[in-house]
Design a protein around this motif. Structure first.
Motif, PDB file in Angstrom:
ATOM      1  N   LEU A   1     -24.885 -73.766  92.938  1.00  0.00           N
ATOM      2  CA  LEU A   1     -24.073 -74.134  94.097  1.00  0.00           C
ATOM      3  C   LEU A   1     -24.569 -73.432  95.361  1.00  0.00           C
ATOM      4  CD1 LEU A   1     -20.542 -74.115  92.439  1.00  0.00           C
ATOM      5  CD2 LEU A   1     -21.801 -76.111  93.252  1.00  0.00           C
ATOM      6  N   ARG A   2     -24.957 -72.176  95.241  1.00  0.00           N
ATOM      7  CA  ARG A   2     -25.512 -71.454  96.394  1.00  0.00           C
ATOM      8  C   ARG A   2     -26.810 -72.115  96.871  1.00  0.00           C
ATOM      9  NH1 ARG A   2     -23.970 -65.655  94.124  1.00  0.00           N
ATOM     10  NH2 ARG A   2     -21.964 -65.452  95.175  1.00  0.00           N
ATOM     11  N   ALA A   3     -27.639 -72.530  95.933  1.00  0.00           N
ATOM     12  CA  ALA A   3     -28.882 -73.212  96.292  1.00  0.00           C
ATOM     13  C   ALA A   3     -28.576 -74.526  97.004  1.00  0.00           C
ATOM     14  CB  ALA A   3     -29.737 -73.454  95.046  1.00  0.00           C
ATOM     15  N   GLU A   4     -27.562 -75.227  96.558  1.00  0.00           N
ATOM     16  CA  GLU A   4     -27.177 -76.488  97.193  1.00  0.00           C
ATOM     17  C   GLU A   4     -26.621 -76.239  98.596  1.00  0.00           C
ATOM     18  OE1 GLU A   4     -26.646 -80.624  97.675  1.00  0.00           O
ATOM     19  OE2 GLU A   4     -27.971 -79.365  96.496  1.00  0.00           O
ATOM     20  N   ILE A   5     -25.876 -75.157  98.752  1.00  0.00           N
ATOM     21  CA  ILE A   5     -25.363 -74.796 100.081  1.00  0.00           C
ATOM     22  C   ILE A   5     -26.526 -74.532 101.032  1.00  0.00           C
ATOM     23  CG2 ILE A   5     -24.158 -72.992 101.394  1.00  0.00           C
ATOM     24  CD1 ILE A   5     -22.227 -72.803  98.924  1.00  0.00           C
ATOM     25  N   ILE A   6     -27.515 -73.804 100.579  1.00  0.00           N
ATOM     26  CA  ILE A   6     -28.691 -73.509 101.403  1.00  0.00           C
ATOM     27  C   ILE A   6     -29.418 -74.803 101.767  1.00  0.00           C
ATOM     28  CG2 ILE A   6     -30.982 -72.429 101.357  1.00  0.00           C
ATOM     29  CD1 ILE A   6     -29.631 -70.147  99.697  1.00  0.00           C
ATOM     30  N   ARG A   7     -29.535 -75.707 100.820  1.00  0.00           N
ATOM     31  CA  ARG A   7     -30.184 -76.994 101.073  1.00  0.00           C
ATOM     32  C   ARG A   7     -29.406 -77.796 102.111  1.00  0.00           C
ATOM     33  NH1 ARG A   7     -31.024 -82.463  98.695  1.00  0.00           N
ATOM     34  NH2 ARG A   7     -28.981 -82.370  97.729  1.00  0.00           N
ATOM     35  N   CYS A   8     -28.087 -77.797 102.007  1.00  0.00           N
ATOM     36  CA  CYS A   8     -27.247 -78.512 102.974  1.00  0.00           C
ATOM     37  C   CYS A   8     -27.331 -77.872 104.353  1.00  0.00           C
ATOM     38  CB  CYS A   8     -25.792 -78.539 102.502  1.00  0.00           C
ATOM     39  SG  CYS A   8     -25.501 -79.595 101.073  1.00  0.00           S
TER      40      CYS A   8
ATOM     41  N   PHE B   1     -31.803 -79.062 110.562  1.00  0.00           N
ATOM     42  CA  PHE B   1     -32.793 -80.081 110.927  1.00  0.00           C
ATOM     43  C   PHE B   1     -32.148 -81.173 111.777  1.00  0.00           C
ATOM     44  CE2 PHE B   1     -34.781 -84.194 110.158  1.00  0.00           C
ATOM     45  CZ  PHE B   1     -36.070 -83.937 110.599  1.00  0.00           C
ATOM     46  N   ALA B   2     -30.982 -81.647 111.346  1.00  0.00           N
ATOM     47  CA  ALA B   2     -30.300 -82.717 112.072  1.00  0.00           C
ATOM     48  C   ALA B   2     -29.897 -82.246 113.469  1.00  0.00           C
ATOM     49  CB  ALA B   2     -29.075 -83.199 111.290  1.00  0.00           C
ATOM     50  N   SER B   3     -29.443 -81.014 113.580  1.00  0.00           N
ATOM     51  CA  SER B   3     -29.053 -80.477 114.881  1.00  0.00           C
ATOM     52  C   SER B   3     -30.256 -80.363 115.809  1.00  0.00           C
ATOM     53  CB  SER B   3     -28.395 -79.105 114.720  1.00  0.00           C
ATOM     54  OG  SER B   3     -27.200 -79.225 113.993  1.00  0.00           O
ATOM     55  N   GLN B   4     -31.384 -79.895 115.279  1.00  0.00           N
ATOM     56  CA  GLN B   4     -32.598 -79.780 116.080  1.00  0.00           C
ATOM     57  C   GLN B   4     -33.096 -81.162 116.506  1.00  0.00           C
ATOM     58  OE1 GLN B   4     -35.204 -77.563 113.555  1.00  0.00           O
ATOM     59  NE2 GLN B   4     -34.206 -75.617 113.966  1.00  0.00           N
ATOM     60  N   HIS B   5     -33.028 -82.095 115.590  1.00  0.00           N
ATOM     61  CA  HIS B   5     -33.449 -83.465 115.881  1.00  0.00           C
ATOM     62  C   HIS B   5     -32.576 -84.055 116.995  1.00  0.00           C
ATOM     63  CE1 HIS B   5     -35.343 -87.303 114.979  1.00  0.00           C
ATOM     64  NE2 HIS B   5     -34.154 -87.858 114.980  1.00  0.00           N
ATOM     65  N   ARG B   6     -31.285 -83.827 116.884  1.00  0.00           N
ATOM     66  CA  ARG B   6     -30.345 -84.338 117.897  1.00  0.00           C
ATOM     67  C   ARG B   6     -30.618 -83.688 119.249  1.00  0.00           C
ATOM     68  NH1 ARG B   6     -25.401 -87.260 118.302  1.00  0.00           N
ATOM     69  NH2 ARG B   6     -24.990 -87.237 120.523  1.00  0.00           N
ATOM     70  N   SER B   7     -30.856 -82.376 119.254  1.00  0.00           N
ATOM     71  CA  SER B   7     -31.138 -81.666 120.503  1.00  0.00           C
ATOM     72  C   SER B   7     -32.410 -82.200 121.155  1.00  0.00           C
ATOM     73  CB  SER B   7     -31.271 -80.167 120.247  1.00  0.00           C
ATOM     74  OG  SER B   7     -30.042 -79.631 119.828  1.00  0.00           O
ATOM     75  N   ALA B   8     -33.428 -82.458 120.341  1.00  0.00           N
ATOM     76  CA  ALA B   8     -34.682 -82.996 120.870  1.00  0.00           C
ATOM     77  C   ALA B   8     -34.470 -84.385 121.451  1.00  0.00           C
ATOM     78  CB  ALA B   8     -35.743 -83.031 119.771  1.00  0.00           C
TER      79      ALA B   8
END
Length: 66
Positions: free
Chosen positions: A38-45, A51-58
């Motif tokens: 579950l911790r690994a999945e949290i890190i993946r999320c 990534f999505a936030s950076q993409h949106r900012s760009a």
């Protein structure tokens, strides 16, 4: 708040299935393994969110220039 938050989850929603699972029969080792997964999945999320936030900012920056 998202408008979808008030909608019921799908029956096959992995999170809904996960929280309904009975963990009483699991050993300490199995529970620790589950927590690690579950911790690994949290890190993946969190990585996907970053990534999505950076993409949106760009994209926002690009369209501000236009």
């Amino acid at each position: 708040m998202d408008i979808d938050e008030n909608l019921p989850r799908r029956r096959d929603d992995p999170v809904a299935i996960l929280i309904k699972q009975d963990i009483d029969a699991l050993s300490v080792a199995e529970l620790e393994e589950r927590i690690a997964a579950l911790r690994a999945e949290i890190i993946r999320c969190e990585g996907k969110i970053a990534f999505a936030s950076q993409h949106r900012s760009a994209a926002d920056a690009l369209f501000k220039k236009l």
